[in-house]
Design a protein around this motif. Structure first.
Motif, PDB file in Angstrom:
ATOM      1  N   VAL A  11      -8.472  20.486  -8.228  1.00 40.76           N
ATOM      2  CA  VAL A  11      -7.391  19.829  -8.979  1.00 40.76           C
ATOM      3  C   VAL A  11      -6.288  19.366  -8.037  1.00 40.76           C
ATOM      4  O   VAL A  11      -5.759  18.250  -8.167  1.00 40.76           O
ATOM      5  N   GLY A  12      -5.917  20.218  -7.081  1.00 39.81           N
ATOM      6  CA  GLY A  12      -4.849  19.856  -6.147  1.00 39.81           C
ATOM      7  C   GLY A  12      -5.189  18.634  -5.317  1.00 39.81           C
ATOM      8  O   GLY A  12      -4.381  17.703  -5.183  1.00 39.81           O
ATOM      9  N   ILE A  13      -6.394  18.614  -4.756  1.00 38.42           N
ATOM     10  CA  ILE A  13      -6.805  17.469  -3.935  1.00 38.42           C
ATOM     11  C   ILE A  13      -6.964  16.215  -4.794  1.00 38.42           C
ATOM     12  O   ILE A  13      -6.618  15.102  -4.371  1.00 38.42           O
ATOM     13  N   PHE A  14      -7.464  16.387  -6.002  1.00 38.53           N
ATOM     14  CA  PHE A  14      -7.586  15.255  -6.921  1.00 38.53           C
ATOM     15  C   PHE A  14      -6.213  14.636  -7.214  1.00 38.53           C
ATOM     16  O   PHE A  14      -6.050  13.409  -7.184  1.00 38.53           O
ATOM     17  N   GLY A  15      -5.227  15.477  -7.484  1.00 43.85           N
ATOM     18  CA  GLY A  15      -3.884  14.963  -7.751  1.00 43.85           C
ATOM     19  C   GLY A  15      -3.268  14.276  -6.544  1.00 43.85           C
ATOM     20  O   GLY A  15      -2.641  13.215  -6.668  1.00 43.85           O
ATOM     21  N   ILE A  16      -3.452  14.865  -5.360  1.00 44.51           N
ATOM     22  CA  ILE A  16      -2.878  14.279  -4.138  1.00 44.51           C
ATOM     23  C   ILE A  16      -3.494  12.919  -3.840  1.00 44.51           C
ATOM     24  O   ILE A  16      -2.803  11.978  -3.412  1.00 44.51           O
ATOM     25  N   CYS A  17      -4.802  12.788  -4.051  1.00 45.10           N
ATOM     26  CA  CYS A  17      -5.493  11.547  -3.710  1.00 45.10           C
ATOM     27  C   CYS A  17      -5.308  10.444  -4.750  1.00 45.10           C
ATOM     28  O   CYS A  17      -5.320   9.260  -4.391  1.00 45.10           O
ATOM     29  N   TRP A  18      -5.124  10.801  -6.013  1.00 40.24           N
ATOM     30  CA  TRP A  18      -5.092   9.794  -7.067  1.00 40.24           C
ATOM     31  C   TRP A  18      -3.700   9.450  -7.576  1.00 40.24           C
ATOM     32  O   TRP A  18      -3.469   8.316  -8.014  1.00 40.24           O
ATOM     33  N   ALA A  19      -2.781  10.394  -7.543  1.00 42.23           N
ATOM     34  CA  ALA A  19      -1.451  10.132  -8.103  1.00 42.23           C
ATOM     35  C   ALA A  19      -0.720   8.986  -7.394  1.00 42.23           C
ATOM     36  O   ALA A  19      -0.151   8.113  -8.071  1.00 42.23           O
ATOM     37  N   PRO A  20      -0.695   8.937  -6.053  1.00 45.88           N
ATOM     38  CA  PRO A  20       0.029   7.832  -5.406  1.00 45.88           C
ATOM     39  C   PRO A  20      -0.509   6.456  -5.781  1.00 45.88           C
ATOM     40  O   PRO A  20       0.262   5.535  -6.084  1.00 45.88           O
ATOM     41  N   TYR A  21      -1.843   6.306  -5.781  1.00 45.09           N
ATOM     42  CA  TYR A  21      -2.423   4.995  -6.103  1.00 45.09           C
ATOM     43  C   TYR A  21      -2.133   4.604  -7.547  1.00 45.09           C
ATOM     44  O   TYR A  21      -1.776   3.446  -7.822  1.00 45.09           O
ATOM     45  N   THR A  22      -2.268   5.539  -8.468  1.00 52.61           N
ATOM     46  CA  THR A  22      -2.046   5.224  -9.878  1.00 52.61           C
ATOM     47  C   THR A  22      -0.607   4.777 -10.129  1.00 52.61           C
ATOM     48  O   THR A  22      -0.359   3.771 -10.813  1.00 52.61           O
ATOM     49  N   LEU A  23       0.338   5.515  -9.563  1.00 59.63           N
ATOM     50  CA  LEU A  23       1.748   5.168  -9.769  1.00 59.63           C
ATOM     51  C   LEU A  23       2.100   3.838  -9.110  1.00 59.63           C
ATOM     52  O   LEU A  23       2.769   2.979  -9.719  1.00 59.63           O
ATOM     53  N   LEU A  24       1.648   3.636  -7.864  1.00 58.67           N
ATOM     54  CA  LEU A  24       1.957   2.401  -7.161  1.00 58.67           C
ATOM     55  C   LEU A  24       1.280   1.201  -7.818  1.00 58.67           C
ATOM     56  O   LEU A  24       1.844   0.093  -7.846  1.00 58.67           O
ATOM     57  N   MET A  25       0.075   1.393  -8.362  1.00 58.28           N
ATOM     58  CA  MET A  25      -0.624   0.300  -9.023  1.00 58.28           C
ATOM     59  C   MET A  25       0.125  -0.152 -10.273  1.00 58.28           C
ATOM     60  O   MET A  25       0.268  -1.360 -10.529  1.00 58.28           O
ATOM     61  N   ILE A  26       0.638   0.814 -11.045  1.00 58.94           N
ATOM     62  CA  ILE A  26       1.387   0.463 -12.255  1.00 58.94           C
ATOM     63  C   ILE A  26       2.702  -0.230 -11.897  1.00 58.94           C
ATOM     64  O   ILE A  26       3.074  -1.250 -12.499  1.00 58.94           O
ATOM     65  N   ILE A  27       3.405   0.307 -10.901  1.00 58.32           N
ATOM     66  CA  ILE A  27       4.674  -0.306 -10.479  1.00 58.32           C
ATOM     67  C   ILE A  27       4.442  -1.694  -9.905  1.00 58.32           C
ATOM     68  O   ILE A  27       5.187  -2.643 -10.174  1.00 58.32           O
ATOM     69  N   ARG A  28       3.379  -1.835  -9.103  1.00 59.67           N
ATOM     70  CA  ARG A  28       3.057  -3.127  -8.487  1.00 59.67           C
ATOM     71  C   ARG A  28       2.738  -4.176  -9.549  1.00 59.67           C
ATOM     72  O   ARG A  28       3.151  -5.341  -9.435  1.00 59.67           O
ATOM     73  N   ALA A  29       2.015  -3.761 -10.595  1.00 60.32           N
ATOM     74  CA  ALA A  29       1.701  -4.708 -11.671  1.00 60.32           C
ATOM     75  C   ALA A  29       2.949  -5.118 -12.436  1.00 60.32           C
ATOM     76  O   ALA A  29       3.084  -6.277 -12.860  1.00 60.32           O
ATOM     77  N   GLY A  30       3.891  -4.188 -12.596  1.00 61.23           N
ATOM     78  CA  GLY A  30       5.106  -4.484 -13.334  1.00 61.23           C
ATOM     79  C   GLY A  30       6.019  -5.471 -12.611  1.00 61.23           C
ATOM     80  O   GLY A  30       6.666  -6.317 -13.247  1.00 61.23           O
ATOM     81  N   CYS A  31       6.066  -5.376 -11.277  1.00 63.48           N
ATOM     82  CA  CYS A  31       6.949  -6.273 -10.516  1.00 63.48           C
ATOM     83  C   CYS A  31       6.180  -7.343  -9.750  1.00 63.48           C
ATOM     84  O   CYS A  31       6.738  -7.985  -8.848  1.00 63.48           O
ATOM     85  N   HIS A  32       4.865  -7.508 -10.099  1.00 68.78           N
ATOM     86  CA  HIS A  32       4.014  -8.536  -9.490  1.00 68.78           C
ATOM     87  C   HIS A  32       3.974  -8.439  -7.967  1.00 68.78           C
ATOM     88  O   HIS A  32       3.984  -9.453  -7.263  1.00 68.78           O
ATOM     89  N   GLY A  33       3.913  -7.238  -7.468  1.00 64.57           N
ATOM     90  CA  GLY A  33       3.731  -7.014  -6.042  1.00 64.57           C
ATOM     91  C   GLY A  33       4.945  -7.231  -5.182  1.00 64.57           C
ATOM     92  O   GLY A  33       4.840  -7.218  -3.940  1.00 64.57           O
ATOM     93  N   GLN A  34       6.119  -7.415  -5.780  1.00 66.41           N
ATOM     94  CA  GLN A  34       7.311  -7.722  -5.003  1.00 66.41           C
ATOM     95  C   GLN A  34       8.085  -6.468  -4.585  1.00 66.41           C
ATOM     96  O   GLN A  34       8.899  -6.552  -3.665  1.00 66.41           O
ATOM     97  N   CYS A  35       7.876  -5.348  -5.265  1.00 62.34           N
ATOM     98  CA  CYS A  35       8.698  -4.164  -4.994  1.00 62.34           C
ATOM     99  C   CYS A  35       7.939  -3.054  -4.277  1.00 62.34           C
ATOM    100  O   CYS A  35       8.504  -1.997  -3.991  1.00 62.34           O
ATOM    101  N   ILE A  36       6.673  -3.268  -3.955  1.00 61.77           N
ATOM    102  CA  ILE A  36       5.874  -2.251  -3.272  1.00 61.77           C
ATOM    103  C   ILE A  36       5.385  -2.813  -1.945  1.00 61.77           C
ATOM    104  O   ILE A  36       4.798  -3.909  -1.899  1.00 61.77           O
ATOM    105  N   SER A  37       5.620  -2.056  -0.880  1.00 62.19           N
ATOM    106  CA  SER A  37       5.164  -2.484   0.434  1.00 62.19           C
ATOM    107  C   SER A  37       3.640  -2.476   0.496  1.00 62.19           C
ATOM    108  O   SER A  37       2.979  -1.598  -0.065  1.00 62.19           O
ATOM    109  N   GLU A  38       3.084  -3.464   1.184  1.00 61.27           N
ATOM    110  CA  GLU A  38       1.627  -3.560   1.315  1.00 61.27           C
ATOM    111  C   GLU A  38       1.059  -2.366   2.060  1.00 61.27           C
ATOM    112  O   GLU A  38      -0.076  -1.932   1.787  1.00 61.27           O
ATOM    113  N   PHE A  39       1.823  -1.812   2.997  1.00 65.10           N
ATOM    114  CA  PHE A  39       1.355  -0.658   3.771  1.00 65.10           C
ATOM    115  C   PHE A  39       1.120   0.548   2.875  1.00 65.10           C
ATOM    116  O   PHE A  39       0.074   1.216   2.961  1.00 65.10           O
TER     117      PHE A  39
END
Length: 349
Positions: A271-299
């Motif tokens: 569970v711990g490794i699953f959360g560490i590996c998936w939480a950042p991508y899920t949150l950044l993907m939702i934020i990136r979609a909301g601001c059309h890629g303007q507020c999240i660094s590509e790195f």
């Protein structure tokens, strides 16, 4: 599969910044990539649910453990649901909307900036599975804690009552116990009678009273039937078999508790490794979609994207490390000859 198909096609795309393999292969790559990552998550849920049943409903679980057809059906359903979550959208989105929004030389899904779709898909792909796995893991932990307390209470109760139960069940023990009790009663009555006579004789002769008290003390120390030492020896001999049974039960209980704790520990790590590996991508993907890629660094987005593949690479190693049954399963798949040569107890160790 991710290492053999997804990563080799993605590395040139990242290095050059241009997709050179054509539109059809792009869609195939997207379908396989989303399918593998989603099925990885759903498999974690399925395995956690299986461990949950093995601990909380052990009897029913063992009764169905040999049902291979049901196990295969569950695994197939995982892959089907994983495909249905993203596959149809990747294949048919541009045909339903009437046009494609992906520029030439790029390769990403048509819904890449659709916030509503991504929020719904993320709920089914990450949030719901993560909460489910957390629930299963917490239930297993609480069940183990409750079972540990109950087993320890039962063990102490059986240990304290072992001598009494042996005396009640064994005819020889009953006779020995009655003998000791009769001897103690006789000595007590003799002591009381002797003391009464001694007190009555005090007025006539203090020396005679003293002798009488000594005689009563000697008679109380030596009952006719048995003495204290023989009672202890008899009880020890008669309860030895019961003690062996208690030690055997205690060893079995400790083994089961240790096994259940390992299950809970392995699930906590997964569970711990699953959360560490998936939480950042899920949150950044939702934020990136909301601001059309303007507020999240590509790195940071690329880093979170690679974490998904790292999770797929870690899981096949993580499961065998955390649980012996997975080690035996992998050994059976990869080295069947080694499994036949090695004895069963060696694999358990």
């Amino acid at each position: 599969l991710a290492g053999a198909f997804c990563i080799p096609l993605y590395v040139p795309y990242v290095l050059t910044g241009r997709w050179i393999f054509g539109r059809s292969l792009c869609k195939l790559w997207l379908v396989v990539d989303y399918l593998l990552c989603t099925s990885s998550v759903f498999n974690i849920v399925l395995i956690s649910y299986d461990r949950f049943l093995s601990v909380t409903r052990a009897v029913a679980y063992r009764a169905q453990q040999g049902n291979t057809r049901q196990a295969v059906l569950k695994m197939v359903m995982v892959w089907v649901l994983a495909f249905l979550l993203y596959g149809p959208a990747i294949i048919s989105w541009e045909y339903i909307s009437g046009q494609s929004i992906i520029p030439s030389g790029e390769c990403y899904a048509e819904f890449f900036y659709n916030w509503y779709f991504l929020m719904t898909a993320s709920t089914l792909e990450f949030f719901t599975p993560f909460i489910s796995v957390m629930f299963f893991n917490l239930s297993i932990y609480l069940n183990i804690q409750k079972r540990t307390k109950m087993r320890l209470d039962v063990f102490h109760e059986v240990h304290n009552q072992s001598f009494t139960e042996e005396m009640e069940k064994s005819p020889e023990a009953k006779l020995s116990l009655k003998c000791c009790k009769w001897g103690q009663k006789e000595s007590a009555e003799t002591l009381d009678l002797s003391k009464s006579k001694a007190q009555a004789a005090v007025s006539t002769s203090s020396l005679d009273a003293k002798d009488l008290l000594e005689t009563s003390s000697e008679s109380s120390r030596k009952p006719k039937c048995c003495n204290k030492k023989s009672c202890k020896n008899s009880a020890s001999a008669l309860s030895s078999e019961k003690r062996v049974k208690i030690v055997s039960q205690s060893t079995t209980q400790r083994f089961r508790l240790s096994r259940d704790k390992k299950v809970a520990k392995s699930l906590a790590i997964i569970v711990g490794i699953f959360g560490i590996c998936w939480a950042p991508y899920t949150l950044l993907m939702i934020i990136r979609a909301g601001c059309h890629g303007q507020c999240i660094s590509e790195f940071w987005y690329e880093t979170s994207f690679w974490l998904l593949w790292i999770n797929s690479a870690v899981n096949p190693v993580l499961y065998p490390l955390c649980h012996s049954s997975f080690r035996r399963a992998f050994t059976k798949l990869l080295c069947p000859k080694k499994l036949k040569i090695q004895p069963h107890y060696a694999l358990q160790n």
